[in-house]
Design an enzyme around this catalytic site. Structure first.
Site, PDB file in Angstrom:
ATOM      1  N   GLY A 169       0.856  -1.181   0.000  1.00 43.56           N
ATOM      2  CA  GLY A 169       0.000   0.000   0.000  1.00 43.56           C
ATOM      3  C   GLY A 169       0.893   1.231   0.000  1.00 43.56           C
ATOM      4  N   ALA A 170       0.608   2.181  -0.895  1.00 48.59           N
ATOM      5  CA  ALA A 170       1.554   3.279  -1.139  1.00 48.59           C
ATOM      6  C   ALA A 170       1.942   4.067   0.122  1.00 48.59           C
ATOM      7  CB  ALA A 170       0.988   4.209  -2.216  1.00 48.59           C
ATOM      8  N   ARG A 229      10.307  -1.107  -4.191  1.00 50.73           N
ATOM      9  CA  ARG A 229       9.135  -1.221  -5.079  1.00 50.73           C
ATOM     10  C   ARG A 229       9.085   0.039  -5.944  1.00 50.73           C
ATOM     11  NH1 ARG A 229       3.602  -3.493  -3.018  1.00 50.73           N
ATOM     12  NH2 ARG A 229       3.396  -3.886  -5.248  1.00 50.73           N
ATOM     13  N   ASP A 274      -1.426   4.834  -6.248  1.00 49.79           N
ATOM     14  CA  ASP A 274       0.003   4.642  -5.982  1.00 49.79           C
ATOM     15  C   ASP A 274       0.849   5.789  -6.500  1.00 49.79           C
ATOM     16  OD1 ASP A 274      -1.223   1.792  -6.004  1.00 49.79           O
ATOM     17  OD2 ASP A 274       0.651   1.715  -4.869  1.00 49.79           O
ATOM     18  N   ASN A 322      -2.925   2.829 -10.106  1.00 47.06           N
ATOM     19  CA  ASN A 322      -3.409   2.092  -8.932  1.00 47.06           C
ATOM     20  C   ASN A 322      -3.393   0.611  -9.297  1.00 47.06           C
ATOM     21  OD1 ASN A 322      -4.468   2.035  -6.225  1.00 47.06           O
ATOM     22  ND2 ASN A 322      -6.436   1.462  -7.101  1.00 47.06           N
ATOM     23  N   LYS A 323      -3.816  -0.209  -8.362  1.00 47.23           N
ATOM     24  CA  LYS A 323      -3.776  -1.662  -8.536  1.00 47.23           C
ATOM     25  C   LYS A 323      -4.365  -2.104  -9.876  1.00 47.23           C
ATOM     26  CE  LYS A 323      -2.246  -4.075  -6.454  1.00 47.23           C
ATOM     27  NZ  LYS A 323      -0.874  -4.536  -6.802  1.00 47.23           N
TER      28      LYS A 323
HETATM   29  O1  MRU Z   1       0.594  -3.990  -4.546  1.00 49.69           O
HETATM   30  P1  MRU Z   1      -0.005  -3.216  -3.413  1.00 49.69           P
HETATM   31  O2  MRU Z   1      -0.842  -4.055  -2.506  1.00 49.69           O
HETATM   32  O3  MRU Z   1       1.025  -2.407  -2.678  1.00 49.69           O
HETATM   33  O4  MRU Z   1      -0.986  -2.176  -4.116  1.00 49.69           O
HETATM   34  C1  MRU Z   1      -1.732  -1.301  -3.323  1.00 49.69           C
HETATM   35  C2  MRU Z   1      -2.651  -0.444  -4.105  1.00 49.69           C
HETATM   36  O5  MRU Z   1      -2.681  -0.465  -5.311  1.00 49.69           O
HETATM   37  C3  MRU Z   1      -3.459   0.538  -3.315  1.00 49.69           C
HETATM   38  O6  MRU Z   1      -4.692   0.758  -3.929  1.00 49.69           O
HETATM   39  C4  MRU Z   1      -2.697   1.869  -3.237  1.00 49.69           C
HETATM   40  O7  MRU Z   1      -1.396   1.660  -2.820  1.00 49.69           O
HETATM   41  C5  MRU Z   1      -3.349   2.822  -2.329  1.00 49.69           C
HETATM   42  S1  MRU Z   1      -3.215   2.344  -0.637  1.00 49.69           S
HETATM   43  C6  MRU Z   1      -3.892   3.577   0.290  1.00 49.69           C
END
Ligand code: MRU
Length: 350
Positions: free
Chosen positions: A46-47, A85, A240, A250-251
């Site tokens: 999560g970012a 990352r 992100d 984003n994801k």
């Molecule tokens: O691969 P991840 O689990 O780190 O991806 C997370 C996401 O894409 C979230 O939607 C994003 O980081 C926002 S978290 C507040």
């Protein structure tokens, strides 16, 4: 609410998100290398959470400085953490804040107090993130309220996990959902399971259920049908990295949801602190997209679910063009129909 990141005196304690929802176990990081490994292997994800964790990682690096070449050791830690990352810009943002403290001490030639200063700033970044999430929670809930007809409650859909687990606490997208739920504005929350890592199934469903928020888990491929048949008012997601023109990484799957939302008349709300905005990325084309291991797709929890040698593409983020985003909610304000001017206004640019 679960604490995903905690400074416990001797070091950094992280909830191991890989073991959820079956087990709540913790990993203690005693040095920056352990922090780097935890980010890379998704113990923490999560970012905003990645940024906060990296900030604590720099404090750990400063605690164990060698007498010879201490500044070099700090540079090595910063570079190692920065590479853990690639997509979430909060990582580089937090490291830049720590770098400013290091640069100040370096000019003064004093590294003795550095650990305490970096730890204090990591704790400040952590606390600011929680505060920002609470502010965004209220702003986003207001947006939901404004569009409801009398006596109506909203049905919302979220993707991945942008909750307490992904941040310093409370959450971005899930912060809005938490706030909206507590104000009685939300009737039902649909959570995409979010293949391949299952952040929605393993984390969002766990987090919302723990707080007694009515969550219904769906397979990602069910989103179109749910929008067509259940009347979704809002798709609410985190981010992100947001480019200067509002394009948002984003994801993986968010872009598809954005297209579905536009077709079905649902509005798309992106909720992210300004630490997620990268003015150095002019558009989404400038955002690096992480590719992860093929076996995340070929396997499911250690079981083969595809031929072992099949070629796989596993980009774990995608970019939603700004034109598909109805509103970006930040702690500094709400940007409707985001574009260069709207994003710039958050940073005092006219
Ligand atoms: O691969 P991840 O689990 O780190 O991806 C997370 C996401 O894409 C979230 O939607 C994003 O980081 C926002 S978290 C507040």
């Amino acid at each position: 609410m679960v604490k995903a990141i905690e400074w416990v005196g001797a070091g950094l304690r992280l909830l191991d998100q890989r073991a959820l929802p079956e087990q709540e176990c913790f990993i203690d990081c005693a040095d920056w290398r352990a922090v780097e490994q935890a980010i890379r292997t998704m113990v923490v994800r999560g970012a905003p959470a990645i940024g906060i964790t990296a900030a604590y990682g720099m404090a750990l690096a400063a605690r164990d400085l060698p007498t010879e070449d201490p500044w070099l050791a700090l540079d090595e830690a910063a570079q190692g953490l920065a590479l853990s990352r690639p997509t979430a810009v909060n990582l580089g943002w937090a490291l830049a804040r720590q770098h400013a403290v290091i640069a100040e001490c370096r000019t003064g030639g004093a590294s003795e107090d550095l650990f305490h200063r970096l730890l204090a700033q990591a704790q400040a970044i952590h606390a600011e993130d929680i505060q920002a999430n609470q502010t965004m929670g209220h702003l986003g809930a207001d947006l939901i309220r404004q569009r409801l007809k009398a006596g109506e409650r909203a049905r919302v859909l979220t993707h991945c996990n942008a909750g307490a687990l992904a941040t310093g606490g409370f959450g971005t997208a899930l912060g809005v959902i938490r706030q909206g739920w507590s104000e009685g504005l939300i009737e039902q929350v649909f959570a995409d399971e979010t293949r391949p890592w299952l952040q929605g199934g393993r984390l969002t469903a766990y987090e919302l259920a723990k707080d007694n928020i009515g969550v219904t888990l769906i397979a990602d491929v069910a989103a179109a049908h749910i929008m067509a048949t259940r009347g979704i008012h809002w798709v609410i997601v985190g981010a992100d990295r947001i480019a200067a023109n509002g394009d948002t990484a984003n994801k993986i799957g968010t872009y598809g949801l954005a297209i579905l939302a536009r077709y079905h008349g649902a509005r798309l709300m992106v909720v992210a602190p300004t630490s997620t905005i990268d003015l150095n990325a002019a558009t989404g084309h400038d955002i690096p997209i992480e590719d992860r291991e093929a076996d995340e797709v070929r396997q499911f929890r250690g079981q083969w679910v595809a031929p072992r040698q099949v070629a796989v593409a596993n980009p774990v983020f995608d970019v939603t063009p700004a034109a598909l985003i109805d509103v970006i909610v930040t702690e500094k304000g709400v940007i409707e129909a985001p574009g260069i001017r709207g994003i710039g206004s958050l940073f005092g640019q006219s």
